[in-house]
Scaffold this motif. Structure first.
Motif, mmCIF file in Angstrom:
data_model
loop_
_atom_site.group_PDB
_atom_site.id
_atom_site.type_symbol
_atom_site.label_atom_id
_atom_site.label_comp_id
_atom_site.label_asym_id
_atom_site.label_seq_id
_atom_site.Cartn_x
_atom_site.Cartn_y
_atom_site.Cartn_z
ATOM 1 N N ARG A 17 -18.923 -8.821 50.514
ATOM 2 C CA ARG A 17 -17.159 -8.798 49.579
ATOM 3 C C ARG A 17 -17.991 -8.996 48.489
ATOM 4 N NH1 ARG A 17 -13.084 -10.925 52.965
ATOM 5 N NH2 ARG A 17 -14.467 -12.726 52.151
ATOM 6 N N VAL A 18 -17.850 -8.045 47.319
ATOM 7 C CA VAL A 18 -18.157 -8.355 46.459
ATOM 8 C C VAL A 18 -17.579 -7.245 45.048
ATOM 9 C CG1 VAL A 18 -19.740 -6.547 46.123
ATOM 10 C CG2 VAL A 18 -19.692 -7.535 43.805
ATOM 11 N N ALA A 19 -16.507 -8.550 44.619
ATOM 12 C CA ALA A 19 -15.119 -7.953 43.650
ATOM 13 C C ALA A 19 -15.850 -6.621 42.742
ATOM 14 C CB ALA A 19 -15.243 -9.136 42.039
ATOM 15 N N PHE A 20 -14.785 -5.427 42.735
ATOM 16 C CA PHE A 20 -15.582 -4.105 41.998
ATOM 17 C C PHE A 20 -14.700 -4.984 40.562
ATOM 18 C CE2 PHE A 20 -13.960 -0.517 40.790
ATOM 19 C CZ PHE A 20 -15.479 0.405 41.081
ATOM 20 N N PRO A 21 -15.456 -4.910 39.498
ATOM 21 C CA PRO A 21 -15.311 -4.472 37.516
ATOM 22 C C PRO A 21 -14.232 -3.773 37.767
ATOM 23 C CG PRO A 21 -17.796 -4.012 38.564
ATOM 24 C CD PRO A 21 -17.655 -3.558 39.845
ATOM 25 N N ALA A 22 -13.501 -4.924 36.855
ATOM 26 C CA ALA A 22 -11.715 -4.430 36.563
ATOM 27 C C ALA A 22 -12.147 -3.389 35.339
ATOM 28 C CB ALA A 22 -11.202 -5.528 35.455
ATOM 29 N N LYS A 23 -13.108 -3.234 34.263
ATOM 30 C CA LYS A 23 -13.636 -1.937 33.572
ATOM 31 C C LYS A 23 -13.633 -0.798 34.386
ATOM 32 C CE LYS A 23 -14.831 -5.070 29.262
ATOM 33 N NZ LYS A 23 -15.248 -4.438 28.195
ATOM 34 N N LEU A 24 -14.290 -0.960 35.256
ATOM 35 C CA LEU A 24 -14.763 -0.171 36.305
ATOM 36 C C LEU A 24 -13.329 0.754 37.199
ATOM 37 C CD1 LEU A 24 -18.680 -0.529 37.427
ATOM 38 C CD2 LEU A 24 -17.123 0.543 35.306
ATOM 39 N N ARG A 25 -12.814 -0.026 37.303
ATOM 40 C CA ARG A 25 -11.531 0.482 38.353
ATOM 41 C C ARG A 25 -10.255 1.031 37.251
ATOM 42 N NH1 ARG A 25 -10.681 -4.616 39.555
ATOM 43 N NH2 ARG A 25 -8.610 -5.288 38.389
ATOM 44 N N LYS A 26 -10.210 0.483 35.599
ATOM 45 C CA LYS A 26 -10.014 0.805 35.073
ATOM 46 C C LYS A 26 -9.818 2.312 34.813
ATOM 47 C CE LYS A 26 -8.112 -2.511 32.661
ATOM 48 N NZ LYS A 26 -7.937 -3.654 31.011
ATOM 49 N N ALA A 27 -11.482 2.940 35.181
ATOM 50 C CA ALA A 27 -12.200 4.076 34.953
ATOM 51 C C ALA A 27 -12.053 5.143 36.541
ATOM 52 C CB ALA A 27 -13.420 4.159 34.665
ATOM 53 N N LEU A 28 -10.928 4.209 37.391
ATOM 54 C CA LEU A 28 -11.172 5.033 37.888
ATOM 55 C C LEU A 28 -10.040 6.365 38.448
ATOM 56 C CD1 LEU A 28 -11.722 1.986 41.304
ATOM 57 C CD2 LEU A 28 -12.053 4.990 41.138
ATOM 58 N N SER A 29 -10.171 6.928 38.546
ATOM 59 C CA SER A 29 -8.864 8.006 38.847
ATOM 60 C C SER A 29 -7.901 7.939 39.768
ATOM 61 C CB SER A 29 -9.597 9.849 38.755
ATOM 62 O OG SER A 29 -8.502 10.430 39.774
ATOM 63 N N PRO A 30 -6.890 8.315 39.436
ATOM 64 C CA PRO A 30 -5.375 8.164 40.699
ATOM 65 C C PRO A 30 -6.184 8.959 41.762
ATOM 66 C CG PRO A 30 -4.159 8.480 38.408
ATOM 67 C CD PRO A 30 -6.100 8.805 38.111
ATOM 68 N N ASP A 31 -6.698 10.119 41.965
ATOM 69 C CA ASP A 31 -7.043 10.838 43.169
ATOM 70 C C ASP A 31 -8.107 9.966 44.638
ATOM 71 O OD1 ASP A 31 -5.551 12.734 42.106
ATOM 72 O OD2 ASP A 31 -6.976 13.635 41.555
ATOM 73 N N ALA A 32 -9.005 8.985 43.414
ATOM 74 C CA ALA A 32 -9.660 8.668 44.583
ATOM 75 C C ALA A 32 -9.135 7.498 45.337
ATOM 76 C CB ALA A 32 -10.420 7.816 42.928
ATOM 77 N N GLN A 33 -7.784 6.794 45.213
ATOM 78 C CA GLN A 33 -6.675 5.677 45.755
ATOM 79 C C GLN A 33 -7.933 4.645 45.624
ATOM 80 O OE1 GLN A 33 -5.377 7.653 49.232
ATOM 81 N NE2 GLN A 33 -4.198 9.643 47.077
ATOM 82 N N GLU A 34 -8.825 4.372 44.795
ATOM 83 C CA GLU A 34 -9.350 3.322 45.740
ATOM 84 C C GLU A 34 -10.443 3.226 46.467
ATOM 85 O OE1 GLU A 34 -6.781 0.050 44.569
ATOM 86 O OE2 GLU A 34 -6.911 -0.219 42.958
ATOM 87 N N ARG A 35 -10.763 4.234 47.003
ATOM 88 C CA ARG A 35 -11.430 4.917 48.119
ATOM 89 C C ARG A 35 -13.385 5.357 47.949
ATOM 90 N NH1 ARG A 35 -7.170 6.621 51.674
ATOM 91 N NH2 ARG A 35 -6.975 8.705 50.621
ATOM 92 N N PHE A 36 -13.709 4.735 48.311
ATOM 93 C CA PHE A 36 -15.612 5.508 47.702
ATOM 94 C C PHE A 36 -15.902 5.716 48.523
ATOM 95 C CE2 PHE A 36 -13.962 2.296 44.792
ATOM 96 C CZ PHE A 36 -14.601 2.534 43.863
#
Length: 155
Positions: A17-36
């Motif tokens: 497991r690796v921490a997902f960078p906060a700045k990239l998390r802020k750029a995520l669309s709500p439609d992505a629902q934190e899924r990749f």
């Protein structure tokens, strides 16, 4: 549409497991629902597509002619390694073991924002890729791909 940019290095724990960078998390669309969807990259790295961007990729893939050998090969070798992953409650992402092996990920991961997706590299592999560019090559490539009339090979 997300706009991922920047470079971020994080440690990988013993469970992959690796921490997902906060700045990239802020750029995520709500439609992505934190899924990749994670797939093998064309270099020894991984591509992370947010769920909403992955739908666009699947749309492009669906237009590939599956009756042509090149079409089948392209789809097969891209989709066979596609795997869905999600951020956990600590905003970490678990990288599948076979993907980690392909990208040479061990103790650290470098996240590179690539606009609509993210590349994940082993720091040493990224350094090798950077060093493999001949002096002045980046400037030449950048000029060529950013020109108004791209080369036939760049399409």
């Amino acid at each position: 549409m997300p706009s991922f940019k920047g470079q971020y290095e994080h440690s990988i724990d013993s469970k992959g497991r690796v921490a997902f960078p906060a700045k990239l998390r802020k750029a995520l669309s709500p439609d992505a629902q934190e899924r990749f969807t994670v797939v093998r990259g064309q270099e020894p790295c991984l591509y992370l597509y947010p769920e909403d961007e992955w739908r666009n990729v699947e749309g492009k893939l669906s237009r590939i002619n599956s009756f042509s050998k090149k079409g089948r090969l392209a789809k097969r070798n891209f989709l066979r390694y596609a795997e869905d992953v999600s951020l956990d409650k600590q905003n970490r992402i678990a990288i599948p073991a076979d993907h980690s092996g392909y990208a040479g990920l061990d103790s650290k991961a470098v996240f590179l924002g690539m606009g609509e997706y993210i590349e994940v590299w082993d720091p040493e592999e990224l350094q090798k890729a950077d060093e493999s560019l001949e002096e002045g090559a980046f400037e030449e490539i950048f000029e060529q791909v950013m020109s108004e009339e791209p080369d036939e090979n760049d399409r």
